[in-house]
Design a protein around this motif. Structure first.
Motif, short mmCIF file in Angstrom:
data_model
loop_
_atom_site.label_atom_id
_atom_site.label_comp_id
_atom_site.label_asym_id
_atom_site.label_seq_id
_atom_site.Cartn_x
_atom_site.Cartn_y
_atom_site.Cartn_z
N ASP A 342 81.07 77.71 40.72
CA ASP A 342 82.44 77.59 40.21
C ASP A 342 82.45 78.16 38.80
O ASP A 342 81.82 77.61 37.89
N PRO A 343 83.16 79.27 38.54
CA PRO A 343 83.15 79.86 37.20
C PRO A 343 83.76 78.94 36.15
O PRO A 343 83.41 79.01 34.98
N VAL A 344 84.69 78.06 36.56
CA VAL A 344 85.29 77.13 35.60
C VAL A 344 84.23 76.18 35.07
O VAL A 344 84.13 75.94 33.85
N ARG A 364 89.92 78.30 25.34
CA ARG A 364 89.56 78.58 26.73
C ARG A 364 90.84 78.76 27.55
O ARG A 364 91.69 77.88 27.56
N ARG A 365 90.93 79.89 28.22
CA ARG A 365 92.07 80.18 29.08
C ARG A 365 91.55 80.54 30.47
O ARG A 365 91.70 81.66 30.94
N VAL A 366 90.92 79.57 31.08
CA VAL A 366 90.29 79.77 32.37
C VAL A 366 91.03 78.92 33.40
O VAL A 366 90.95 77.68 33.36
N PRO A 367 91.78 79.54 34.29
CA PRO A 367 92.53 78.76 35.28
C PRO A 367 91.59 77.92 36.15
O PRO A 367 90.48 78.35 36.49
N ALA A 368 92.07 76.74 36.53
CA ALA A 368 91.23 75.84 37.33
C ALA A 368 91.11 76.28 38.78
O ALA A 368 90.23 75.77 39.50
N ASP A 369 91.97 77.20 39.21
CA ASP A 369 91.95 77.59 40.62
C ASP A 369 91.22 78.92 40.86
O ASP A 369 91.46 79.60 41.87
N LEU A 370 90.35 79.31 39.96
CA LEU A 370 89.61 80.55 40.16
C LEU A 370 88.69 80.41 41.38
O LEU A 370 88.12 79.35 41.63
N PRO A 371 88.53 81.49 42.16
CA PRO A 371 87.66 81.40 43.34
C PRO A 371 86.18 81.31 42.93
O PRO A 371 85.79 81.70 41.83
N ALA A 402 88.61 83.86 28.51
CA ALA A 402 89.67 83.91 29.52
C ALA A 402 89.05 84.26 30.86
O ALA A 402 87.99 84.90 30.94
N GLY A 403 89.73 83.84 31.92
CA GLY A 403 89.28 84.14 33.27
C GLY A 403 90.45 84.52 34.14
O GLY A 403 91.57 84.01 33.96
N ALA A 404 90.22 85.42 35.08
CA ALA A 404 91.28 85.85 35.98
C ALA A 404 90.65 86.37 37.25
O ALA A 404 89.53 86.90 37.24
N ALA A 405 91.39 86.17 38.35
CA ALA A 405 90.92 86.72 39.62
C ALA A 405 91.02 88.23 39.57
O ALA A 405 91.99 88.79 39.06
N ARG A 406 90.02 88.88 40.12
CA ARG A 406 90.00 90.35 40.15
C ARG A 406 89.62 90.76 41.56
O ARG A 406 88.45 90.75 41.92
N GLY A 407 90.62 91.12 42.35
CA GLY A 407 90.37 91.36 43.75
C GLY A 407 89.93 90.06 44.40
O GLY A 407 90.59 89.03 44.31
#
Length: 487
Positions: A342-344, A364-371, A402-407
């Motif tokens: 889990d990246p979070v 920290r701007r890391v969404p909790a729903d990251l895959p 920060a975190g974000a889904a990428r593909g």
């Protein structure tokens, strides 16, 4: 020397050969006259071909014609009726002269061609033997001493020889004239014979031969002095010397390769010892650091100084971990244990182990729903800690994670508002112990080298560009989880 040249007639010269040819004609005349009743006129006439063939094949066309004319005269005088008189008004008398003369001319030309071919064959054999002898000298022992022995071997046969590169040809030690320097420069750049005996700058005192084929630039040339006799070398001799110089060039290449291999072996051994030392040093430091860190954690509850010392100990512990990681990367022994992560949680764990400097804000701007992603949790932790710690050390007021889904994967970014990194230097920050001139991001560079090594081992990519905050922005691309741990 050819076999014909070693015969008595050829050694005596044209006049002596002609005299001996006439003596042979006299002998044949006596013999044919004495045996005429037995041999008959036709067979006796054929005997006069023998002196002609002998003189023409050995002495050349001159002695051959002398033997032909003498034989025709003797044939007419001793054999033809009325005997012991000269009668040349009949056709038979003229035919004998023409036949013997034609035999002399044809035989001498054939003999001359055969001698020329024999001489060429002997010269080719001599050149082959000489090349084989030089190759044997150059193949004996180590290439360096063998090259010196080969140069000495050629010097004994052809005079002074020097190997010149561009610097020596341009400046040298004063042994070359300006014309010779120009010829050497032309040979170096055009990879062809130059200088004495050639068509290019023939007035030079030295002849210059490439030590490598024409398609290889930068190789030195061999300079061979003009013959001590003052003669000019023939094209065939120049061709032969060019081949011998190529043998010298091959030996020189082997000597350079051997030197390079020895240097590489020394460098590899030094590098191996360095890696072993770093790994051993890091390993030996871990145990006392663990004890020190444990004691400082107990004292930190009541002492600010202890908390400061604890942070320094933790930083030193991370450095030791980086040293061990660098050693594993260089040895090729790093084998990631890939699993779903889990990246979070990974970002949270990395931030929890770091102390934020006073005056710096960590966002920290890391969404909790990251895959979930595929990663080695330990190695990913090292990567994130080093990236965040690097940003905290150089930030002026804020560090953003920060975190974000990428593909199907995830991209994590770490940015700071520090001085940033010049674009020309961004590739170097991932090198071990890199130091950037004109930047306060000096450090050791080991942490970012670990980031790249660990990321590549896990199949991730890490990039660096300018942050909107004004500092550096590191982006880590994590592949998606496949639901099972990699072997």
């Amino acid at each position: 020397m050819s076999r014909a040249a070693s015969s008595p007639l050829a050694a005596l010269g044209p006049l002596a050969a002609s005299a001996i040819a006439l003596a042979a004609v006299a002998g044949v005349s006596w013999l044919s006259a004495a045996l005429l009743p037995v041999l008959g006129l036709t067979s006796a006439a054929l005997l006069f071909l023998l002196p002609v063939l002998l003189a023409a094949s050995v002495g050349g066309v001159g002695p051959g014609l002398v033997a032909a004319l003498g034989g025709a005269a003797a044939y007419n005088f001793f054999l033809l009726e009325p005997r012991y008189t000269f009668r040349v008004h009949e056709l038979e008398n003229l035919v004998s002269v023409f036949v013997l003369g034609a035999v002399a001319i044809v035989t001498s030309r054939l003999a001359t061609r055969l001698k020329a071919r024999e001489a060429e064959a002997l010269e080719r054999a001599r050149c082959s033997d000489e090349a084989a002898a030089l190759a044997a000298v150059l193949a004996e022992g180590a290439p360096g001493p063998a090259l010196t022995a080969g140069i000495a071997w050629l010097t004994e046969r052809y005079g002074a020889i020097r190997l010149l590169d561009e610097a020596e040809a341009a400046g040298g030690d004063g042994a070359l004239s300006s014309l010779d320097q120009a010829a050497a420069g032309w040979a170096l750049h055009n990879r062809d014979w130059t200088g004495h005996g050639t068509e290019i700058m023939p007035a030079a005192e030295w002849t210059f031969f490439p030590l490598a084929p024409k398609n290889r630039l930068g190789a030195p040339v061999a300079a061979i002095a003009r013959p001590a006799t003052g003669t000019t070398r023939s094209e065939a001799e120049l061709e032969h010397l060019a081949q011998l110089c190529l043998l010298l060039g091959q030996c020189r290449d082997r000597a350079e390769l051997e030197t390079a291999l020895r240097g590489r072996a020394v460098l590899e051994e030094s590098e191996r010892l360095r890696r072993t030392f770093l790994a051993s040093l890091a390993h030996d430091f871990r145990t006392p650091l663990t004890v020190i860190t444990g004691r400082l954690e107990q004292l930190g509850a009541t002492s600010a100084e202890a908390r400061e010392a604890l942070e320094a100990a933790r930083r030193l512990d991370r450095t030791m971990s980086d040293l061990l990681g660098a050693a594993r990367i260089e040895e090729g022994s790093l084998v990631p244990r890939i699993e779903s992560v889990d990246p979070v949680d990974a970002v949270a764990a990395a931030c929890a182990g770091l102390a934020v400097p006073e005056g710096v804000r960590l966002e920290r701007r890391v969404p909790a729903d990251l895959p979930f992603v595929a990663a080695d949790p330990v190695l990913l932790g090292h990567v994130l800690v080093n990236l965040i710690d690097n940003a905290l050390r150089h930030a002026r007021g804020v560090v953003t994670i920060a975190g974000a889904a990428r593909g199907t994967g995830v991209m994590l970014t770490v940015e700071d508002d520090g001085p940033g990194i010049p674009e020309a230097e961004r590739a170097r920050v991932f090198e071990r112990f890199a130091r950037l001139e004109g930047s306060d991001r000096a450090g050791s560079g080991l942490g970012l080298a670990i980031v790249r090594g660990f990321a590549e081992a896990m199949g991730m990519t890490v990039t660096l560009d300018e942050s909107p905050l004004g500092g550096a922005r590191f982006a880590l691309i994590l592949p998606p989880s496949r639901g099972a741990a990699a072997p």
